[in-house]
Design an enzyme around this catalytic site. Structure first.
Site, PDB file in Angstrom:
ATOM      1  N   SER A 148      10.654  54.161 -23.749  1.00 26.06           N
ATOM      2  CA  SER A 148      11.671  53.149 -24.016  1.00 26.06           C
ATOM      3  C   SER A 148      11.046  51.889 -24.597  1.00 26.06           C
ATOM      4  O   SER A 148      10.616  51.912 -25.726  1.00 26.06           O
ATOM      5  CB  SER A 148      12.565  52.829 -22.821  1.00 26.06           C
ATOM      6  OG  SER A 148      13.720  52.169 -23.309  1.00 26.06           O
TER       7      SER A 148
ATOM      8  N   HIS B 101       8.849  37.443 -23.934  1.00 22.16           N
ATOM      9  CA  HIS B 101       9.209  36.206 -24.649  1.00 22.16           C
ATOM     10  C   HIS B 101       8.547  35.042 -23.926  1.00 22.16           C
ATOM     11  O   HIS B 101       8.519  35.030 -22.686  1.00 22.16           O
ATOM     12  CB  HIS B 101      10.720  35.972 -24.646  1.00 22.16           C
ATOM     13  CG  HIS B 101      11.519  37.103 -25.195  1.00 22.16           C
ATOM     14  ND1 HIS B 101      11.643  37.349 -26.541  1.00 22.16           N
ATOM     15  CD2 HIS B 101      12.232  38.062 -24.568  1.00 22.16           C
ATOM     16  CE1 HIS B 101      12.422  38.417 -26.714  1.00 22.16           C
ATOM     17  NE2 HIS B 101      12.783  38.864 -25.532  1.00 22.16           N
TER      18      HIS B 101
ATOM     19  N   CYS C   9      12.688  55.334 -19.601  1.00 18.17           N
ATOM     20  CA  CYS C   9      13.593  56.450 -19.377  1.00 18.17           C
ATOM     21  C   CYS C   9      12.908  57.430 -18.436  1.00 18.17           C
ATOM     22  O   CYS C   9      11.718  57.682 -18.563  1.00 18.17           O
ATOM     23  CB  CYS C   9      13.915  57.152 -20.698  1.00 18.17           C
ATOM     24  SG  CYS C   9      14.727  56.089 -21.886  1.00 18.17           S
TER      25      CYS C   9
END
Length: 130
Positions: free
Chosen positions: A68, A73, A88
């Protein structure tokens, strides 16, 4: 669609400033962390934002995983960062790897305070992995 989605909001990070402002350095550290926990990176995007009146711009480091994604950030003017790790679990349970990845990235930033959230997404048949 079954998987584990982890987020962490990191406050008052005591790390070297480069981890908050150098997209290439942070991105390389993310890829190393992905490899170290046994997940598979299949693509990357590292972006630096311009500085402003409050200081240097932050960065975003995204690693697309076969399982995935990972996204980081930063907000250097607030000494903050957010982590987003989603794996996943369709072919196997990657939850422990996601938790180890999140922990290793938290260690880079050395936050004074962390807000963590965990979400189980979807199911396989009637029973999700526990």
């Amino acid at each position: 669609m079954h998987g584990l989605h982890l987020t962490a909001d990191l406050h008052d990070c005591r790390c070297e400033t480069r981890w908050l402002v150098d997209a290439q350095a942070l991105g390389a550290a993310c890829v190393r962390a992905v490899d170290a926990v046994g997940l598979q990176a299949v693509g990357t995007l590292f972006h630096s934002f311009p500085g402003g009146p409050h200081g240097p711009g932050g960065v975003t480091a995204t690693v697309l995983l076969a399982e995935s994604h990972l996204c980081v950030h930063t907000w250097p003017e607030q000494r903050g960062a957010t982590l987003d790790v989603y794996v996943c679990n369709f072919g196997g349970d990657h939850s422990a790897k996601a938790q180890a990845l999140t922990a290793s990235l938290e260690a880079i930033f050395m936050p004074k305070r962390t807000e963590r959230h965990s979400l189980q997404r979807g199911t396989i048949g009637a029973e999700p992995f526990q």
